[in-house]
Design a protein around this motif. Structure first.
Motif, PDB file in Angstrom:
ATOM      1  N   ASP A 128       0.763  -1.130  -0.079  1.00 30.45           N
ATOM      2  CA  ASP A 128      -0.032  -0.084  -0.038  1.00 30.45           C
ATOM      3  C   ASP A 128       0.900   1.365   0.044  1.00 30.45           C
ATOM      4  O   ASP A 128       0.506   2.155   0.524  1.00 30.45           O
ATOM      5  CB  ASP A 128      -0.990   0.120   1.334  1.00 30.45           C
ATOM      6  N   SER A 183       1.297   3.572  -1.725  1.00 34.33           N
ATOM      7  CA  SER A 183       0.577   5.035  -2.378  1.00 34.33           C
ATOM      8  C   SER A 183      -0.248   5.571  -1.465  1.00 34.33           C
ATOM      9  O   SER A 183      -0.778   6.639  -1.700  1.00 34.33           O
ATOM     10  CB  SER A 183       0.088   4.531  -3.757  1.00 34.33           C
ATOM     11  N   LYS A 184      -0.666   4.553  -0.387  1.00 31.42           N
ATOM     12  CA  LYS A 184      -1.523   5.276   0.544  1.00 31.42           C
ATOM     13  C   LYS A 184      -0.812   5.863   1.619  1.00 31.42           C
ATOM     14  O   LYS A 184       0.241   5.590   1.937  1.00 31.42           O
ATOM     15  CB  LYS A 184      -2.518   4.144   1.046  1.00 31.42           C
ATOM     16  N   GLY A 206       1.230   8.469  -4.770  1.00 30.52           N
ATOM     17  CA  GLY A 206       0.863   8.886  -3.654  1.00 30.52           C
ATOM     18  C   GLY A 206       1.309  10.317  -3.109  1.00 30.52           C
ATOM     19  O   GLY A 206       0.794  10.675  -1.951  1.00 30.52           O
TER      20      GLY A 206
END
Length: 303
Positions: A210, A212-213, A274
């Motif tokens: 994850d 890009s979060k 992100g």
């Protein structure tokens, strides 16, 4: 390194490996092989620093020398030593010894925690004692047993039909030899379910999944059943980076890959990985790569 300076016992194996690989690798660059976990590198000149993500792997050098930087530490290795990364790590590497007469030749063998766990379960090797996690990277000393197994792995390219059966067995032997070494515990620690090192390895996988979060360290620590303060401390012991610094390295490397391989614009690449602010992306990119995105890509296209 001159042959005369090599420890007794290594020369015959290195000599045969050099002969075989110089015939096999005729061009510079990265060479994939019929063994999925093994790839090779050849270079006839030293290199500029290269930023890349190393999977859990063993890195052997047959000719030449190389350095790998993580955080503030620089690890040098050559035919008498080998580099181990036990978890995914953002490495800045550099070929420091190579020439047209004696090209750099390196072998990169990836492995998984499950392979390490299987060896521990089926041998009498000592299990690691529960302690604070150690570094996810180290340099070990090459020995004749390791090189003998590595040579047999390379010889399989002469008999490709044998690769599916014998390559996994020889790879297992190579990993076993590394686990026998003085710093084998630094590999074992990440394979033992329930250990703090295993929790950090799980956290690294979650960041990769994850990246890009937005990263909330407290939530990530809770996900791997660790207190936030100890999680931050142990994460840095393993990776030499804080969780946020680690995520930033992944984002910047992936953005550079998108811009080079897919010709994506800097702003689009920034959003893709992100970043909400292109200007922040440009600043952090220049801090890591030494140039802002546009200038860096222009220079990369010339090389």
């Amino acid at each position: 390194m001159d042959r005369e300076m090599q420890p007794n016992g290594l020369e015959p194996y290195l000599s045969e490996l050099s002969g075989r690989l110089n015939q096999l690798l005729q061009t510079d660059g990265l060479h994939l092989t019929e063994i999925p976990s093994l790839h090779m590198m050849r270079a006839t000149a030293t290199s500029e620093p290269i930023h890349s993500m190393y999977a859990p792997s063993l890195c052997f050098i047959v000719q030449g020398a190389k350095s790998a930087a993580l955080g503030q530490e620089i690890y040098h290795y050559n035919p008498t030593t080998y580099l181990v990364t036990s978890v995914h790590l953002p490495i800045k590497s550099e070929i420091t010894q190579a020439s047209p007469e004696v090209p750099f030749i390196g072998l990169h063998l990836e492995f998984t925690p499950d392979q390490i766990l299987d060896i521990l379960q089926h041998t009498e090797l000592a299990w690691p004692e529960e302690s604070e996690p150690g570094s996810g990277i180290f340099v070990g000393k090459t020995n004749s047993q390791l090189l003998d197994a590595l040579l047999r792995l390379v010889k399989l390219f002469d008999q490709p039909a044998e690769i599916p059966i014998l390559a996994p067995l020889i790879t297992r032997e190579i990993l076993f030899r590394v686990l026998q070494g003085e710093q084998g515990h630094l590999v074992k620690q990440f394979a033992v379910i329930g250990s703090q090192a295993h929790a950090i390895a799980k956290a690294i996988q979650l960041i990769h999944r994850d990246y890009s979060k937005p990263l909330r360290v407290e939530e990530l620590a809770k996900e791997v059943n660790m207190a936030a303060s100890s999680f931050h401390k142990h994460f840095k012991q393993v990776t030499a980076l804080s969780p946020l610094q680690y995520q930033k390295r992944i984002r910047l490397q992936e953005a550079r890959h998108l811009m080079i391989s897919e010709k994506m614009g800097a702003a689009d690449a920034a959003f893709q990985v992100g970043y909400e602010s292109p200007s922040q992306f440009s600043r952090e990119y220049a801090r890591l790569y030494g140039l802002p995105p546009k200038s860096d890509l222009k220079q990369a296209s010339i090389q």
